[in-house]
Each structure stands twice: as structure tokens, then as C-alpha cells.
Design a protein around this motif. Structure first.
Motif, mmCIF file in Angstrom:
data_model
loop_
_atom_site.group_PDB
_atom_site.id
_atom_site.type_symbol
_atom_site.label_atom_id
_atom_site.label_comp_id
_atom_site.label_asym_id
_atom_site.label_seq_id
_atom_site.Cartn_x
_atom_site.Cartn_y
_atom_site.Cartn_z
ATOM 1 N N THR A 74 -60.189 26.721 119.333
ATOM 2 C CA THR A 74 -61.112 25.788 118.707
ATOM 3 C C THR A 74 -62.342 25.611 119.589
ATOM 4 O OG1 THR A 74 -59.251 24.580 117.748
ATOM 5 C CG2 THR A 74 -61.383 23.461 117.754
ATOM 6 N N ALA A 75 -63.516 25.576 118.942
ATOM 7 C CA ALA A 75 -64.767 25.339 119.663
ATOM 8 C C ALA A 75 -65.764 24.699 118.710
ATOM 9 C CB ALA A 75 -65.332 26.642 120.226
ATOM 10 N N VAL A 76 -66.825 24.164 119.252
ATOM 11 C CA VAL A 76 -67.932 23.639 118.452
ATOM 12 C C VAL A 76 -69.109 24.589 118.638
ATOM 13 C CG1 VAL A 76 -69.530 21.735 118.097
ATOM 14 C CG2 VAL A 76 -67.141 21.261 118.654
ATOM 15 N N ILE A 77 -69.558 25.175 117.539
ATOM 16 C CA ILE A 77 -70.651 26.150 117.571
ATOM 17 C C ILE A 77 -71.779 25.647 116.680
ATOM 18 C CG2 ILE A 77 -71.320 28.537 117.068
ATOM 19 C CD1 ILE A 77 -68.419 29.348 117.546
ATOM 20 N N ASP A 78 -72.955 25.464 117.270
ATOM 21 C CA ASP A 78 -74.100 24.936 116.532
ATOM 22 C C ASP A 78 -73.746 23.628 115.817
ATOM 23 O OD1 ASP A 78 -75.588 27.125 117.350
ATOM 24 O OD2 ASP A 78 -75.126 28.287 115.555
ATOM 25 N N GLY A 79 -72.959 22.787 116.507
ATOM 26 C CA GLY A 79 -72.586 21.500 115.937
ATOM 27 C C GLY A 79 -71.493 21.551 114.899
ATOM 28 N N ARG A 80 -70.867 22.711 114.725
ATOM 29 C CA ARG A 80 -69.845 22.884 113.688
ATOM 30 C C ARG A 80 -68.500 23.234 114.346
ATOM 31 N NH1 ARG A 80 -70.887 24.384 108.400
ATOM 32 N NH2 ARG A 80 -72.957 25.149 108.988
ATOM 33 N N ARG A 81 -67.424 22.535 113.947
ATOM 34 C CA ARG A 81 -66.101 22.864 114.473
ATOM 35 C C ARG A 81 -65.635 24.189 113.868
ATOM 36 N NH1 ARG A 81 -63.203 19.887 111.762
ATOM 37 N NH2 ARG A 81 -61.876 21.429 110.732
ATOM 38 N N VAL A 82 -65.210 25.095 114.748
ATOM 39 C CA VAL A 82 -64.773 26.422 114.327
ATOM 40 C C VAL A 82 -63.405 26.710 114.938
ATOM 41 C CG1 VAL A 82 -65.304 28.885 114.360
ATOM 42 C CG2 VAL A 82 -67.156 27.222 114.176
ATOM 43 N N ASN A 83 -62.534 27.317 114.153
ATOM 44 C CA ASN A 83 -61.206 27.717 114.623
ATOM 45 C C ASN A 83 -60.994 29.198 114.355
ATOM 46 O OD1 ASN A 83 -59.775 25.003 115.252
ATOM 47 N ND2 ASN A 83 -60.636 24.689 113.210
ATOM 48 N N VAL A 84 -60.362 29.877 115.301
ATOM 49 C CA VAL A 84 -59.962 31.271 115.119
ATOM 50 C C VAL A 84 -58.538 31.402 115.645
ATOM 51 C CG1 VAL A 84 -60.414 33.688 115.678
ATOM 52 C CG2 VAL A 84 -62.330 32.105 115.403
ATOM 53 N N GLY A 85 -57.649 31.964 114.842
ATOM 54 C CA GLY A 85 -56.264 32.064 115.275
ATOM 55 C C GLY A 85 -55.519 33.187 114.594
#
Length: 219
Positions: A74-85
């Protein structure tokens, strides 16, 4: 003679049991090492790693396994929460053989609720046993796109706005996720395969770009 055979049988059973225990311990140790590598990689690259996170995505993914996400970043990219799994489903045993299928899952938070929709490559429907919306298949009017992809939505009017020429081209060229769905404020994408740490940034960039395109197209 019979006592000897019984003794041999007991020894064999003990040996098999010990072998199973050893293999289980070795497997568990390998999994712990793998999770530790993932955690360290996440810390070094700006991602938070979670094992078996409490996300309820399985019902929207192939196989309908509610607890199938094992590893998630999980990370915040350009103010957006993003998940990769990584997501997996193991088929029921057939002739004592089980098959496990893996998918890379990426998700992005949307800035506002959008109409529910799902896009899948043609022919993929048989691999997804549950329907997301029921009836509601629609088309863009682009022959090649409509031949290769299927869209389901509870609001067909969004198709004309979302699927502009750039997004259609991105889907056809493989630059956009091949399978994705929208549920309120969540965009969920999946593609077959195992999670590769070196590809997490690319998966994140793809889902973020799609989220932006959908939000812009819904204005």
C-alpha cells in the motif's frame, strides 16, 4: 514373519510422518523469509507491506475467494491510495490433485463514487463464476474493441464518456489493465500471474492512470 512386517509398517509410518513435519517446517520457514524480504523491499521503496490484509475483494475476483489476498503493498501516489498485491484460488481436489491459480491485483481509491462497471476480455467470463451486475452488457461502437472486450455496467451512459479514443487505444495496446471493475470509490484490476516486486511500480502506474481517465470521463 508377521511381527516383522508390522514393525516395518510402523517404521515406515513414522518416517513418512517425520518427513511431512520436516517439509512443513521448511515450507513455513521459506514463507517467513519471503514475507520478510517483501517487508524490507516495501520499506526501501515507500510501500507498506501487509500479510493477509483485511480487504474484501475476493467476491469481485476470479473464484470468488473472499480471503484470497495473501500479500499486499500500500502507498499513496499523487494523493491517491493505491494497493498492489497477489491473489490466489485453489481448485477443489480432483483425483488428489489441486491447482492453484494466481493473479496480480491492483486497486486505487477514486475521488468520488462512480457507476458500477466491469470490463473483461472476451472469453474470460467463464473463469469468473459470479456475475457482478447481472444483465447490462453494452458496447462502445469500436469494432475491434467490442470484439476483444466485454463491458457490463448498471449505467450504460458512462460508456460513451469513459471509453474515449485514448482509453480504447490503451486497452487494445495492453497499456491499461486487461480486467478491471468499479465499485463506488474503488477501482479494482486483476491480471493472471505471480507478483513480481520489480513490477509493482508499473502496476501502480497503470491503475492510477486508469483511475484518472475514469474520473475525468465521468465529469
Amino acid at each position: 514373519m508377521s511381527d516383522s512386517l508390522v514393525g516395518v509398517g510402523v517404521v515406515a509410518c513414522v518416517a513418512v510422518t517425520l518427513l511431512v513435519v520436516v517439509l512443513a517446517l521448511v515450507g513455513a520457514r521459506g514463507q517467513r523469509r519471503r514475507r520478510e524480504r517483501m517487508r524490507v523491499w516495501g520499506e526501501r521503496n515507500g510501500w507498506t507491506y501487509s500479510h493477509r490484509p483485511g480487504v474484501d475483494w475476493g467476491r469481485h475476483l476470479p473464484g470468488g475467494n473472499r480471503n484470497g489476498v495473501e500479500d499486499l503493498f500500500t502507498a499513496v501516489i499523487d494523493g491517491r491510495r493505491v494497493n498492489v498485491g497477489e491473489y490466489s484460488v485453489t481448485d477443489a481436489a480432483t483425483e488428489n490433485v489441486q491447482n492453484t491459480h494466481f493473479w496480480v491485483v491492483s486497486a486505487a481509491a477514486l475521488g468520488r463514487p462512480l457507476p458500477a462497471a466491469r470490463l473483461e476480455p472476451r472469453g474470460a467470463g467463464s473463469r469468473i463464476k459470479q456475475k457482478m451486475l447481472g444483465p447490462g452488457a453494452t458496447a462502445t461502437g469500436h469494432p475491434e474493441f467490442d470484439r476483444r472486450f466485454r463491458i457490463e455496467t448498471d449505467m450504460p451512459a458512462v460508456v460513451g464518456r469513459w471509453f474515449s479514443a485514448p482509453l480504447i487505444l490503451a486497452q487494445l495496446n495492453g497499456q491499461a489493465p486487461p480486467s478491471w471493475s468499479v465499485y463506488g470509490t474503488e477501482l479494482l484490476c486483476h491480471r493472471p500471474g505471480r507478483l513480481d516486486l520489480n513490477e509493482i511500480s508499473a502496476h501502480a502506474a497503470s491503475v492510477v492512470a486508469l483511475a484518472y481517465a475514469l474520473e475525468t470521463g465521468s465529469d
